[in-house]
Motif scaffolding. Sequence first.
Motif, PDB file in Angstrom:
ATOM      1  N   CYS A   3       0.761  -1.128  -0.253  1.00  0.00           N
ATOM      2  CA  CYS A   3       0.047   0.033  -0.137  1.00  0.00           C
ATOM      3  C   CYS A   3       0.927   1.380  -0.178  1.00  0.00           C
ATOM      4  CB  CYS A   3      -1.171   0.121   1.089  1.00  0.00           C
ATOM      5  SG  CYS A   3      -2.293  -1.171   1.074  1.00  0.00           S
ATOM      6  N   LEU A   4       2.141   1.310   0.623  1.00  0.00           N
ATOM      7  CA  LEU A   4       3.021   2.399   0.394  1.00  0.00           C
ATOM      8  C   LEU A   4       3.240   3.044  -0.690  1.00  0.00           C
ATOM      9  CD1 LEU A   4       5.341   1.404   3.549  1.00  0.00           C
ATOM     10  CD2 LEU A   4       3.371   2.746   3.494  1.00  0.00           C
ATOM     11  N   ARG A   5       3.274   1.919  -1.883  1.00  0.00           N
ATOM     12  CA  ARG A   5       3.451   2.242  -3.311  1.00  0.00           C
ATOM     13  C   ARG A   5       2.595   3.050  -3.805  1.00  0.00           C
ATOM     14  NH1 ARG A   5       8.242  -0.295  -4.177  1.00  0.00           N
ATOM     15  NH2 ARG A   5       8.589  -2.162  -3.018  1.00  0.00           N
ATOM     16  N   ARG A  18      17.948  11.437  -3.710  1.00  0.00           N
ATOM     17  CA  ARG A  18      18.951  10.498  -3.694  1.00  0.00           C
ATOM     18  C   ARG A  18      18.406   9.337  -2.955  1.00  0.00           C
ATOM     19  NH1 ARG A  18      22.962  11.211  -0.137  1.00  0.00           N
ATOM     20  NH2 ARG A  18      24.403   9.997  -1.350  1.00  0.00           N
ATOM     21  N   HIS A  19      17.372   9.318  -2.367  1.00  0.00           N
ATOM     22  CA  HIS A  19      16.930   8.161  -1.395  1.00  0.00           C
ATOM     23  C   HIS A  19      15.533   7.713  -2.036  1.00  0.00           C
ATOM     24  CE1 HIS A  19      20.322   8.450   1.261  1.00  0.00           C
ATOM     25  NE2 HIS A  19      20.184  10.144   1.249  1.00  0.00           N
ATOM     26  N   ASP A  20      15.293   6.593  -2.022  1.00  0.00           N
ATOM     27  CA  ASP A  20      14.029   5.861  -2.443  1.00  0.00           C
ATOM     28  C   ASP A  20      12.845   6.295  -1.538  1.00  0.00           C
ATOM     29  OD1 ASP A  20      12.536   3.969  -4.383  1.00  0.00           O
ATOM     30  OD2 ASP A  20      12.044   3.282  -2.259  1.00  0.00           O
ATOM     31  N   PHE A  21      11.853   6.814  -1.923  1.00  0.00           N
ATOM     32  CA  PHE A  21      10.754   7.282  -1.128  1.00  0.00           C
ATOM     33  C   PHE A  21      10.087   6.044  -0.310  1.00  0.00           C
ATOM     34  CE2 PHE A  21       6.048   8.158  -0.643  1.00  0.00           C
ATOM     35  CZ  PHE A  21       5.981   9.018   0.428  1.00  0.00           C
ATOM     36  N   ALA A  83      -5.027   7.694   3.096  1.00  0.00           N
ATOM     37  CA  ALA A  83      -5.757   6.516   2.314  1.00  0.00           C
ATOM     38  C   ALA A  83      -5.372   5.085   2.151  1.00  0.00           C
ATOM     39  CB  ALA A  83      -6.134   7.210   0.966  1.00  0.00           C
ATOM     40  N   ALA A  84      -3.906   5.143   1.896  1.00  0.00           N
ATOM     41  CA  ALA A  84      -2.904   3.824   2.131  1.00  0.00           C
ATOM     42  C   ALA A  84      -3.345   3.017   3.192  1.00  0.00           C
ATOM     43  CB  ALA A  84      -1.521   4.079   1.693  1.00  0.00           C
ATOM     44  N   PHE A  85      -3.216   3.830   4.427  1.00  0.00           N
ATOM     45  CA  PHE A  85      -3.409   3.321   5.736  1.00  0.00           C
ATOM     46  C   PHE A  85      -4.710   2.619   5.815  1.00  0.00           C
ATOM     47  CE2 PHE A  85      -5.315   3.693   9.795  1.00  0.00           C
ATOM     48  CZ  PHE A  85      -4.446   2.888  10.655  1.00  0.00           C
ATOM     49  N   ARG A  86      -5.877   3.125   5.309  1.00  0.00           N
ATOM     50  CA  ARG A  86      -7.176   2.867   5.576  1.00  0.00           C
ATOM     51  C   ARG A  86      -7.202   1.404   4.739  1.00  0.00           C
ATOM     52  NH1 ARG A  86     -10.150   8.453   4.952  1.00  0.00           N
ATOM     53  NH2 ARG A  86      -9.842   9.048   7.033  1.00  0.00           N
ATOM     54  N   ARG A  87      -6.684   1.624   3.416  1.00  0.00           N
ATOM     55  CA  ARG A  87      -6.807   0.307   2.417  1.00  0.00           C
ATOM     56  C   ARG A  87      -6.155  -0.869   3.160  1.00  0.00           C
ATOM     57  NH1 ARG A  87      -6.502   4.350  -1.459  1.00  0.00           N
ATOM     58  NH2 ARG A  87      -4.096   4.135  -1.642  1.00  0.00           N
TER      59      ARG A  87
END
Length: 365
Positions: A3-5, A18-21, A83-87
């Motif tokens: 879901c984080l993606r 420089r760093h992946d989110f 929204a990602a958290f709820r999913r």
Amino acid sequence: MCCLREVEDPRRPSNGTRHDFVEMLVIAMAAALSDCDTIEDIACWGRTKAPWLREFLVLKNGVPSEETFLRVFRALDPKQFEAAFRRWVAGVVGTLRGSVAVDGKTVRGSGSGGETAIHMVSAFATELGLVLGQEKVASKSNEITAIPELLKALYINGLLVSIDAMGCQKSIAHQITDQGGDYLLAVKGNQPTLLEALETEFIDQSGCDAVDRHGHARKSRGRIVGQIASVLPAQGIVDLADWPKCRTIGLVDSLRQVGDKESSFERRYYISSRELTAEQLAASVRSHWGVENRLHWVLDVSFGEDASAVRKDNAPQNLSLLKKIVLNLIRLDTADETKTSLRLKRKRAAWDDDVRLRILGLKPL
């Protein structure tokens, strides 16, 4: 973690990130699980545990600095994160039963340094002890505006939604029943006509057999708490045009005695669209106020939320949600049969790589 993606990186690629989110979010989550309460803690833990993290993350340019973590959490869109958290919660919990308590909490530390403290309204599944969602109260507003937005994003069909007196609004009662849920609303002076009707009816019926009553008392650590709940049918007392499908009116008298100190007494009135017995009303009221001990107290004492000095932009809201994600992860860890406190469970995750891995469910590269 998939879901984080779905959450967009708030940074501009043109600035040379420089760093992946997503890796940053995973590091922050693992660190928060491992007893880290501040951005400084998260960055330091990430550098210390970099060899372990590389089993699951690329970390092309190493672990981000404290400043980088802070910039990302300040810029991160809290609506997308929420929204990602709820999913995620909907996916791991499945079909809910029982009741959902909706209650607010001020993140006091976010109000230092001239900033106004943010106030968050959370939906809490009382039986599972899980947070289902949160909504920030808008500046110069109150919970009345935030509660409908929170409810709109939740699936409450068949659930009993309990809200304190601030949420005792006709529009909110209509929204809950329109979404297929039932409401249990505390009634106070903000609804004077309704409150007077309930007070009068319970006085008039005080000696009648029509009143269903249930008493409950418990003693813990030198404190005695007694509760007497009474219910009556709402028919003829409550205007159904204002309070849809209302079936029950309730009265709960609470008495608290701590040691040899003078006892305190409180009387509360309720309305509900569900037909409740006095015993069911008493249990539902206790479940609602359990959110104070099982969520708000935990966030303050075990996660140091009120002590957080993060104040700018979206960071306080996003860090509050991060801590609720970790709280849910710990309570969803059914493999842990130890009856230790949440504080000790976080410390065990910090000390033991296997415990942390099990809770997070990370997959090796």
